[in-house]
Write a protein that holds these residues in place. Sequence first.
Motif, PDB file in Angstrom:
ATOM      1  N   ARG A   3       0.844  -1.190   0.000  1.00  0.00           N
ATOM      2  CA  ARG A   3       0.000   0.000   0.000  1.00  0.00           C
ATOM      3  C   ARG A   3       0.880   1.240   0.000  1.00  0.00           C
ATOM      4  O   ARG A   3       1.846   1.326   0.752  1.00  0.00           O
ATOM      5  CB  ARG A   3      -0.896   0.024   1.229  1.00  0.00           C
ATOM      6  N   MET A   5       1.232   5.218   0.768  1.00  0.00           N
ATOM      7  CA  MET A   5       0.581   6.226   1.605  1.00  0.00           C
ATOM      8  C   MET A   5       1.492   7.432   1.768  1.00  0.00           C
ATOM      9  O   MET A   5       2.703   7.343   1.582  1.00  0.00           O
ATOM     10  CB  MET A   5       0.221   5.662   2.969  1.00  0.00           C
ATOM     11  N   ASN A   6       0.881   8.557   2.094  1.00  0.00           N
ATOM     12  CA  ASN A   6       1.603   9.767   2.489  1.00  0.00           C
ATOM     13  C   ASN A   6       1.443   9.897   3.993  1.00  0.00           C
ATOM     14  O   ASN A   6       0.395   9.565   4.542  1.00  0.00           O
ATOM     15  CB  ASN A   6       0.999  11.008   1.824  1.00  0.00           C
ATOM     16  N   SER A  30      -9.717   9.212  -3.228  1.00  0.00           N
ATOM     17  CA  SER A  30      -9.323  10.367  -4.032  1.00  0.00           C
ATOM     18  C   SER A  30      -9.110  11.605  -3.166  1.00  0.00           C
ATOM     19  O   SER A  30      -8.344  12.491  -3.523  1.00  0.00           O
ATOM     20  CB  SER A  30     -10.374  10.655  -5.103  1.00  0.00           C
ATOM     21  N   GLY A  32      -7.574  11.613  -0.326  1.00  0.00           N
ATOM     22  CA  GLY A  32      -6.201  11.502   0.136  1.00  0.00           C
ATOM     23  C   GLY A  32      -5.205  11.942  -0.916  1.00  0.00           C
ATOM     24  O   GLY A  32      -4.192  12.563  -0.614  1.00  0.00           O
ATOM     25  N   ILE A  33      -5.493  11.649  -2.160  1.00  0.00           N
ATOM     26  CA  ILE A  33      -4.609  12.038  -3.255  1.00  0.00           C
ATOM     27  C   ILE A  33      -4.643  13.548  -3.457  1.00  0.00           C
ATOM     28  O   ILE A  33      -3.623  14.198  -3.590  1.00  0.00           O
ATOM     29  CB  ILE A  33      -5.019  11.315  -4.555  1.00  0.00           C
ATOM     30  N   LYS A  34      -5.835  14.121  -3.464  1.00  0.00           N
ATOM     31  CA  LYS A  34      -5.999  15.536  -3.808  1.00  0.00           C
ATOM     32  C   LYS A  34      -5.652  16.497  -2.679  1.00  0.00           C
ATOM     33  O   LYS A  34      -5.144  17.583  -2.927  1.00  0.00           O
ATOM     34  CB  LYS A  34      -7.442  15.800  -4.240  1.00  0.00           C
ATOM     35  N   PHE A  36      -3.962  15.892   0.534  1.00  0.00           N
ATOM     36  CA  PHE A  36      -2.986  15.593   1.579  1.00  0.00           C
ATOM     37  C   PHE A  36      -2.124  16.800   1.927  1.00  0.00           C
ATOM     38  O   PHE A  36      -1.977  17.159   3.098  1.00  0.00           O
ATOM     39  CB  PHE A  36      -2.094  14.418   1.186  1.00  0.00           C
ATOM     40  N   SER A  59      -2.563   9.678   4.460  1.00  0.00           N
ATOM     41  CA  SER A  59      -3.479   9.488   3.331  1.00  0.00           C
ATOM     42  C   SER A  59      -3.033   8.278   2.524  1.00  0.00           C
ATOM     43  O   SER A  59      -1.844   8.007   2.391  1.00  0.00           O
ATOM     44  CB  SER A  59      -3.539  10.728   2.441  1.00  0.00           C
ATOM     45  N   ASP A  61      -2.960   6.530  -1.160  1.00  0.00           N
ATOM     46  CA  ASP A  61      -3.011   6.932  -2.561  1.00  0.00           C
ATOM     47  C   ASP A  61      -3.755   5.933  -3.428  1.00  0.00           C
ATOM     48  O   ASP A  61      -3.409   5.723  -4.576  1.00  0.00           O
ATOM     49  CB  ASP A  61      -1.594   7.107  -3.113  1.00  0.00           C
ATOM     50  N   GLU A  62      -4.751   5.314  -2.880  1.00  0.00           N
ATOM     51  CA  GLU A  62      -5.518   4.326  -3.622  1.00  0.00           C
ATOM     52  C   GLU A  62      -6.994   4.598  -3.435  1.00  0.00           C
ATOM     53  O   GLU A  62      -7.396   5.249  -2.486  1.00  0.00           O
ATOM     54  CB  GLU A  62      -5.174   2.916  -3.140  1.00  0.00           C
ATOM     55  N   GLU A  63      -7.794   4.074  -4.314  1.00  0.00           N
ATOM     56  CA  GLU A  63      -9.234   4.265  -4.219  1.00  0.00           C
ATOM     57  C   GLU A  63      -9.893   3.287  -3.246  1.00  0.00           C
ATOM     58  O   GLU A  63     -11.060   3.399  -2.963  1.00  0.00           O
ATOM     59  CB  GLU A  63      -9.876   4.116  -5.603  1.00  0.00           C
TER      60      GLU A  63
END
Length: 75
Positions: A3, A5-6, A30, A32-34, A36, A59, A61-63
């Motif tokens: 996985r 992650m940030n 999404s 978490g991607i947008k 963070f 966060s 980075d996966e759906e």
Amino acid sequence: MRRVMNMYLPESFHDVSEDHTYPIIMINGSHGIKFFHMISGIVKHLSSVTLMPEAIVISFDEEKHYAPNVYTNGM
């Protein structure tokens, strides 16, 4: 399964005692991607002016959804 992650850690994370705890803010999918970097920046600022405690921001980075469905506010 691997996985991605940030993770944002407060600057004092490595300097405080082992007994010190931090709240954790988890952002999933999404969001978490947008968001963070924006959310971790807000957390850093608000904690620096003592309007909130220092916190760890994570966060994924996966759906896929890995966190429990709590405090989602209808998201």
